[in-house]
Write an enzyme that holds these catalytic residues in place. Structure first.
Site, PDB file in Angstrom:
ATOM      1  CB  CYS B 141      -0.970  -0.005   1.180  1.00  0.00           C
ATOM      2  SG  CYS B 141      -0.205  -0.284   2.779  1.00  0.00           S
ATOM      3  CG  HIS B 270      -0.468   4.683   3.522  1.00  0.00           C
ATOM      4  ND1 HIS B 270      -1.102   4.564   4.739  1.00  0.00           N
ATOM      5  CD2 HIS B 270      -0.010   3.438   3.220  1.00  0.00           C
ATOM      6  CE1 HIS B 270      -1.020   3.308   5.150  1.00  0.00           C
ATOM      7  NE2 HIS B 270      -0.375   2.602   4.244  1.00  0.00           N
TER       8      HIS B 270
END
Lengths: 362, 362
Positions: B141, B270
């Site tokens: 990710c 993120h």
């Protein structure tokens, strides 16, 4: 300068003034004065704006009344530590100097002035000797939070490049920043927010928080890639401070620096991810030895034991904490590491006070 | 491979399986399937561990019963999206392949296998053609959250170096990570903590939170410079993934990469501070043009208007958001920027699904 400062003795111990004594950093300055086993000062004078004048604050077990910022307040002062906004320093530091004080200033007003030294005692104490304006500047908190470590490594291995990303605490924006972060946390706690675009903002509004904030976006459950004001070509003032102040403190006018400054929901203690390139070969072993030899640095670096510094673990303490020390896999002579330092202590009040003591003891 | 997948038509639309359907990422996979105007699938099958089997979940307005993970569950499946722990993928992906499915796997089990392509459709779709093991891997990710942007810039300017610092969300550690962050926030809200070393930990203990946590330190009012497991020379698995996966996806085996991965108290999305060096000269103007031409990227970059992406502002959406685009002041051919992407969507479920659709439509 008052000769008493250059040669202090019992009967003429220098007078210290704390200007901005009631602010977030001023409060820590007084904490530091109170916690020292001994201090080189005779009189200690607290000075603040009209709004805070008259407040009573204990300093080394004696209640002090905060005096108003006036030219006369500096009469008899040998060393004055300033933590006030840039424009107040700009106006009042020369006044204090004219009245006989050496000013240690923690604003951005004089840091890049070639006639004002920018000092981190363990890195460039000698710079303090040349201060034609009677002013010594204290670096920006983000620069300072890594400078002990970066300076020690530079002296050994010759720094050439720095790529830095910051994780900056709310208290970098003063008391208002801390209050705002606490208020935002209270507004989002117990709710399932942060899962949908804008729902953190909605939660703050629903809780009645004013839209105006010391931060340009919600800080709870968020990170905000902005600190300071906009300068040329999209750089923030904070990022340029990290670059320009690092160059000046380290005495490397052509040091290559790229910084990205980001605010995070931490109350106090800045952290930085540092990618540092050196002129000479450097191993983790050698770097550890250098850092371990610095009294101002604590190595917290044992990932196998789950040990690296975090802001919440080191806040309120004096050292610069270094962890995650790694040799870069693909870059020659390069270290990657993570560094934490209390932005109100070493990043502001402590370094300012250390400069003041350095002046008093010379 | 089932020929129906290579040439789908009405009567033989491929069967899709979602393995790990009840997890944090599996749930988002189903959200994505539900929100698409049209899908190329015939049957859609939900698969999970014994614990979750039997649950009923609506998919495109039809209630589906979650089947247990067994070899037979893959009979008739053409494409199976896996979001399960590494060791479950290791064991079960070959079983699914043996039963006739192509597996799109979001674990770390196969990503660096030279016989398994690692795919970001808008960056290296062609790699999907060579899959001798019948498995296509979805990147980590953190790598994925920046890859759209980094890939587009690489294709134009030739990437040579990446220095990256991450601001990683709690949901990267799954549902348990999100639950823990919420619990920690509730424990510290309304208290003046984060001002003294260890007081955040004390507040969590006082609130009765178990010491065991998906994170190796308190995450509320903190940042934690650790994600993943310890690898050689002090590097974390997450940091090596960013390096090795970037090299493989971009097809640059000698790309120089240093990453420092840090967990922050954000629920989902993120963010990364990226310092990217290119072989060819690059201006902010040119980079903007390249990024603006990518349908998967949103440029949010006007600091004068207070515009840059933040996790809380973009969570739950599909694009990769780029802001704070600056030409490095001291490095040739270098851009510094800040990038945000929802780690559960583009960083996991969305990219996995995009690979699955790419397979279905070829």
């Amino acid at each position: 300068m008052n000769p008493a400062v250059d040669a202090p003795h019992e009967s003429s111990a220098p007078t210290l003034a704390v200007v901005g004594a009631t602010g977030a950093v001023g409060t820590v300055m007084i904490d530091i004065i109170n916690s020292r086993p001994s201090v080189p000062w005779g009189e200690i004078r607290l000075i603040a704006s009209t709004r805070s004048a008259g407040k009573q604050i204990p300093v080394r077990n004696v209640l002090h009344v905060v005096a108003e910022l006036t030219p006369e307040a500096f009469d008899g002062v040998d060393i004055a530590m300033f933590d006030v906004p840039d424009e107040i320093s700009q106006q009042w530091a020369p006044v204090a100097v004219q009245r006989g004080a050496v000013v240690v200033d923690n604003s951005g007003a004089f840091r890049m002035d070639p006639d004002v030294p920018l000092v981190v005692p363990e890195v460039n104490a000698a710079a303090i000797g040349h201060r034609p304006k009677g002013i010594v500047s204290n670096p920006n908190c983000t620069t300072l939070s890594m400078m002990s470590a970066v300076g020690a490594l530079h002296h050994q291995f010759g720094l050439t490049e720095l790529v830095v990303a910051s994780y900056q605490a709310a208290s970098g924006a003063g008391r208002a920043g801390v209050d705002r972060l606490y208020a935002e946390l209270a507004a989002v706690a117990g709710k399932s927010v942060g899962l949908r675009a804008g729902d953190v903002t909605e939660a703050l509004t629903a809780a009645g928080l004013p839209e105006q904030s010391p931060f340009p976006a919600p800080l709870a459950l968020n990170v905000v890639p902005w600190a300071g004001s906009l300068k040329a070509d999209g750089w923030s003032s904070e990022e340029l401070k990290v670059r320009n102040e690092s160059r000046k403190i380290l005495g490397i006018p052509d040091l290559k620096v790229s910084a990205t400054c980001v605010r995070v929901p931490v109350v106090t203690t800045h952290a930085l991810a540092v990618h540092a390139v050196f002129a000479h070969p450097v191993s983790v072993e050698q770097a550890r030895k250098v850092l371990a030899g610095q009294p101002t640095i604590v190595l917290t670096d044992d990932p196998e034991a789950g040990m690296w510094p975090t802001p919440a673990a080191v806040v309120g303490t004096d050292p610069t904490y270094v962890g995650r020390l790694r040799q870069a896999l693909d870059f020659a002579n390069t270290l990657d590491f993570f560094v934490c330092g209390d932005n109100l202590r070493k990043g502001a009040a402590l370094n300012t006070y250390e400069i003041a003591e350095l002046l008093a003891r010379r």
